[in-house]
Design an enzyme around this catalytic site. Structure first.
Site, PDB file in Angstrom:
ATOM      1  N   HIS A  68      14.769  29.418  19.227  1.00  0.00           N
ATOM      2  CA  HIS A  68      15.651  30.589  19.209  1.00  0.00           C
ATOM      3  C   HIS A  68      16.911  30.292  18.370  1.00  0.00           C
ATOM      4  O   HIS A  68      17.274  31.057  17.476  1.00  0.00           O
ATOM      5  CB  HIS A  68      16.028  30.938  20.652  1.00  0.00           C
ATOM      6  CG  HIS A  68      17.047  32.026  20.805  1.00  0.00           C
ATOM      7  ND1 HIS A  68      16.751  33.247  21.345  1.00  0.00           N
ATOM      8  CD2 HIS A  68      18.369  32.077  20.490  1.00  0.00           C
ATOM      9  CE1 HIS A  68      17.831  34.003  21.344  1.00  0.00           C
ATOM     10  NE2 HIS A  68      18.838  33.308  20.843  1.00  0.00           N
ATOM     11  N   GLU A  69      17.553  29.161  18.650  1.00  0.00           N
ATOM     12  CA  GLU A  69      18.784  28.801  17.929  1.00  0.00           C
ATOM     13  C   GLU A  69      18.506  28.525  16.461  1.00  0.00           C
ATOM     14  O   GLU A  69      19.313  28.852  15.593  1.00  0.00           O
ATOM     15  CB  GLU A  69      19.456  27.586  18.575  1.00  0.00           C
ATOM     16  CG  GLU A  69      19.967  27.822  19.984  1.00  0.00           C
ATOM     17  CD  GLU A  69      20.883  29.033  20.107  1.00  0.00           C
ATOM     18  OE1 GLU A  69      21.617  29.339  19.152  1.00  0.00           O
ATOM     19  OE2 GLU A  69      20.836  29.690  21.163  1.00  0.00           O
ATOM     20  N   HIS A  72      18.567  31.690  14.514  1.00  0.00           N
ATOM     21  CA  HIS A  72      19.933  32.067  14.109  1.00  0.00           C
ATOM     22  C   HIS A  72      20.399  31.222  12.927  1.00  0.00           C
ATOM     23  O   HIS A  72      20.904  31.727  11.936  1.00  0.00           O
ATOM     24  CB  HIS A  72      20.919  31.806  15.251  1.00  0.00           C
ATOM     25  CG  HIS A  72      20.815  32.762  16.395  1.00  0.00           C
ATOM     26  ND1 HIS A  72      20.921  34.113  16.235  1.00  0.00           N
ATOM     27  CD2 HIS A  72      20.638  32.545  17.721  1.00  0.00           C
ATOM     28  CE1 HIS A  72      20.809  34.698  17.423  1.00  0.00           C
ATOM     29  NE2 HIS A  72      20.632  33.761  18.340  1.00  0.00           N
TER      30      HIS A  72
HETATM   31 ZN   LIG Z   1      20.786  33.783  20.464  1.00  0.00          ZN
END
Ligand SMILES: [Zn+2]
Length: 377
Positions: A68-69, A72
């Site tokens: 998830h990170e 980003h």
């Molecule tokens: Zn996030």
């Protein structure tokens, strides 16, 4: 989160760290899963296997958070925002950027990248759940269902419109494109975030008096995290508003007390660190050019013998980002990872001669002076 993070890996050139709390959470979750979840879902499983499955589930969970990170981080990097590191901590992860999105479109893509990855991961586990035949092992099914649930929760949690959570960033991007002003958009999004945070705390406290007391603690904790983070973001806006257009040269402390490169560490300690109230000094060569910063931290990390043997030139931090021209914007300085790490930068002229120093303390003092001026007018 408090505490220094421990470096564990480097992915796509981005350092990945974990908070010391992370180890505690791994142990706690492994224990809960091994003692309760797996024995319940997989009848007849041995205790050892149950705990091993618990540990595997937790590591998979953290891999999902990391993915998830990374979502980003990679989108940020594609738009020219440097990614300092990814930190995994108590309730998830944080990708630390140096700098902000330049327009609402970039912010929107950045905010949605993480949830998009979580959505794909969730979908994969859902697919596995559907496709695996019923007669396949109960062990595999239990593991998949746990990951499905937890990734769904991560997705849902991050989409709460509470800035600085992803959903709140989406909200800020939309407000930003509407109003054209990032400060106003941040303020509004942070206010909504704070409200959501307080609502979660209230829900959590109410749950304490019900059958869901344990869930209540998590709700309250997450609410508290959101309220704190929203306050920090508001402070950030205050700093950016106060220092928009203020240069390093305007608020620096002068003159810069410098140490000649020829000194040894013993003398530097006695003649500079003990006498002046600074925790770092610029070190200059014979022609008064700044070579780098000597910090107390570096000296403290040395064995006593090294203090006598090592030259200052071997001890200084030569990161060029620690030097800055007098015209550099203070907000730009604040977003430099090197500045945040050392808490200080040397202001130099075009031939690298020292003009003064700018520290976090200087910035705080200028901010306080600004507040007094604002309330007097
Ligand atoms: Zn996030």
């Amino acid at each position: 989160m408090p505490g220094r993070s421990i470096r564990i890996a480097r992915i796509a050139g981005i350092p990945v760290g974990v908070s010391p709390w992370w180890l505690l959470i791994v142990a706690l979750l492994t224990w809960v899963l091994g003692a309760e979840y797996f024995p319940q879902e997989v009848p007849g499983v041995s205790p050892l296997a149950a705990y091993a499955l618990g540990l595997a589930s937790v590591l998979l969970l953290f891999a999902s958070i990391l993915a998830h990170e990374l979502g980003h981080a990679l989108v940020a990097r594609a738009h020219g925002i440097a990614v300092e590191e990814i930190d995994l901590w108590l309730l998830g992860g944080v990708a630390k950027m140096s700098g902000e999105a330049k327009d609402p479109g970039v912010e929107l893509r950045y905010a949605l990248a993480g949830p998009a990855v979580s959505a794909v991961v969730t979908a994969c586990f859902a697919l596995l759940d559907v496709l695996l035949p019923e007669q396949s092992t109960a062990t595999g099914m239990a593991l998949i269902r746990y990951e499905l649930l937890i990734n769904g929760l991560i997705l849902g949690f991050n989409l709460i419109p509470a800035f600085p959570l992803d959903g709140g960033r989406v909200l800020r991007a939309l407000l930003w494109s509407r109003t054209g002003r990032i400060e106003r958009a941040t303020e509004l999004a942070a206010s909504v975030g704070r409200l959501c945070g307080f609502a979660l705390i209230a829900l959590g406290v109410l749950a304490l008096f019900s059958a869901y007391a344990l869930d209540g603690i998590w709700f309250a904790l997450i609410g508290y995290f959101i309220v704190t983070a929203a306050r920090q973001e508001m402070l950030g806006v205050e700093v950016r508003t106060a220092f928009g257009g203020v240069s390093a040269g305007e608020i620096m402390s002068r003159p810069a007390i410098v140490i000649p490169a020829g000194e040894d560490a013993q003398h530097a300690l006695r003649d500079y660190f003990s006498r002046f109230r600074y925790s770092s000094f610029p070190v200059v060569d014979e022609s008064d050019r700044v070579l780098g910063l000597l910090t107390m931290q570096r000296l403290e990390s040395l064995p006593a013998r090294a203090l006598e043997e090592m030259k200052l030139t071997e001890l200084i931090d030569r990161d060029p980002a620690l030097l800055t021209g007098p015209e550099t914007d203070v907000t730009a300085l604040l977003s430099r990872p090197a500045f945040r790490r050392v808490g200080r930068a040397v202001v130099v002229d075009e031939r690298s001669a020292p003009l003064g120093l700018v520290s976090v303390t200087d910035i705080e003092r200028a901010l306080r002076a600004q507040r007094v001026r604002a309330s007097a007018s």
